[in-house]
Design a protein around this motif. Structure first.
Motif, short mmCIF file in Angstrom:
data_model
loop_
_atom_site.label_atom_id
_atom_site.label_comp_id
_atom_site.label_asym_id
_atom_site.label_seq_id
_atom_site.Cartn_x
_atom_site.Cartn_y
_atom_site.Cartn_z
N TYR A 117 24.45 37.27 192.25
CA TYR A 117 23.17 37.03 191.58
C TYR A 117 23.03 37.91 190.34
N ASP A 118 22.44 37.35 189.28
CA ASP A 118 22.08 38.17 188.12
C ASP A 118 20.95 39.13 188.51
N ARG A 120 19.90 40.80 191.54
CA ARG A 120 20.44 41.07 192.89
C ARG A 120 19.38 41.05 193.98
N GLU A 121 18.16 41.43 193.66
CA GLU A 121 17.12 41.47 194.68
C GLU A 121 16.85 40.07 195.25
N GLN A 122 17.09 39.02 194.46
CA GLN A 122 16.87 37.65 194.95
C GLN A 122 17.87 37.26 196.03
N GLY A 123 19.07 37.80 195.95
CA GLY A 123 20.09 37.49 196.95
C GLY A 123 20.20 38.53 198.05
N ALA A 124 19.35 39.55 197.99
CA ALA A 124 19.48 40.69 198.92
C ALA A 124 19.49 40.32 200.40
N PRO A 125 18.66 39.40 200.87
CA PRO A 125 18.65 39.15 202.32
C PRO A 125 19.69 38.13 202.82
N PHE A 126 20.61 37.75 201.94
CA PHE A 126 21.57 36.71 202.32
C PHE A 126 22.99 37.25 202.35
N VAL A 127 23.73 36.86 203.38
CA VAL A 127 25.14 37.22 203.49
C VAL A 127 25.91 35.96 203.87
N ARG A 128 27.20 35.97 203.55
CA ARG A 128 27.99 34.77 203.87
C ARG A 128 29.21 35.13 204.69
#
Length: 150
Positions: A117-118, A120-128
């Motif tokens: 993510y540009d 990062r806080e927007q993708g913080a709760p997601f893992v793959r």
């Protein structure tokens, strides 16, 4: 030092020039080696690809179901071999911290989506998690991940 594309090289000017010259030609045909693999794949019967899709779908479902049972919110993919999950139902919100601790906690690894993510806080709760593994590896991972809630 010279950087272009895939890697770095450090050396004398003559060595760097030689590597740069070779790289110049490789850049234009970076996928050249894959052309042979694609040509071979095109010779395979349709049944090979039907079986491959079924195998990958089964592995996706095995891991997705296991992740849901372990408490993750799962986003079941349709066209990749990564399953994105939301870690907030497990009481976590920082994927980077979660992923750093996961090998010690469960002996499993995951990738924090925030790194893609540009903001990062927007993708913080997601893992793959990747499901392009052998079935027994996925079964073991699922069993280990189910221990996170205990």
């Amino acid at each position: 030092m010279y950087e272009r594309g895939v890697g770095w090289v450090t050396g004398t000017a003559e060595l760097v020039t030689a590597v740069r010259s070779a790289k110049q030609y490789l850049t234009y045909v970076a996928s050249g080696p894959f052309q042979y693999a694609v040509a071979e794949a095109l010779r395979l019967p349709d049944s090979y690809f039907d079986e491959f899709r079924a195998d990958m779908r089964g592995k996706r479902d095995l891991l997705a179901d296991g992740l849901e049972q372990a408490g993750f919110r799962v986003f079941r993919p349709a066209g990749t071999y990564f399953i994105t999950t939301d870690i907030r139902p497990l009481g976590a919100s920082d994927g980077v911290t979660f992923c750093r601790a996961l090998p010690e906690r469960a002996g499993v690894v995951a990738i924090p989506n925030a790194v893609f993510y540009d903001h990062r806080e927007q993708g913080a709760p997601f893992v793959r998690f990747a499901f392009c593994k052998q079935t027994d590896v996925l079964e073991e991972a699922v069993a280990r991940l189910k221990t996170l809630g205990s």
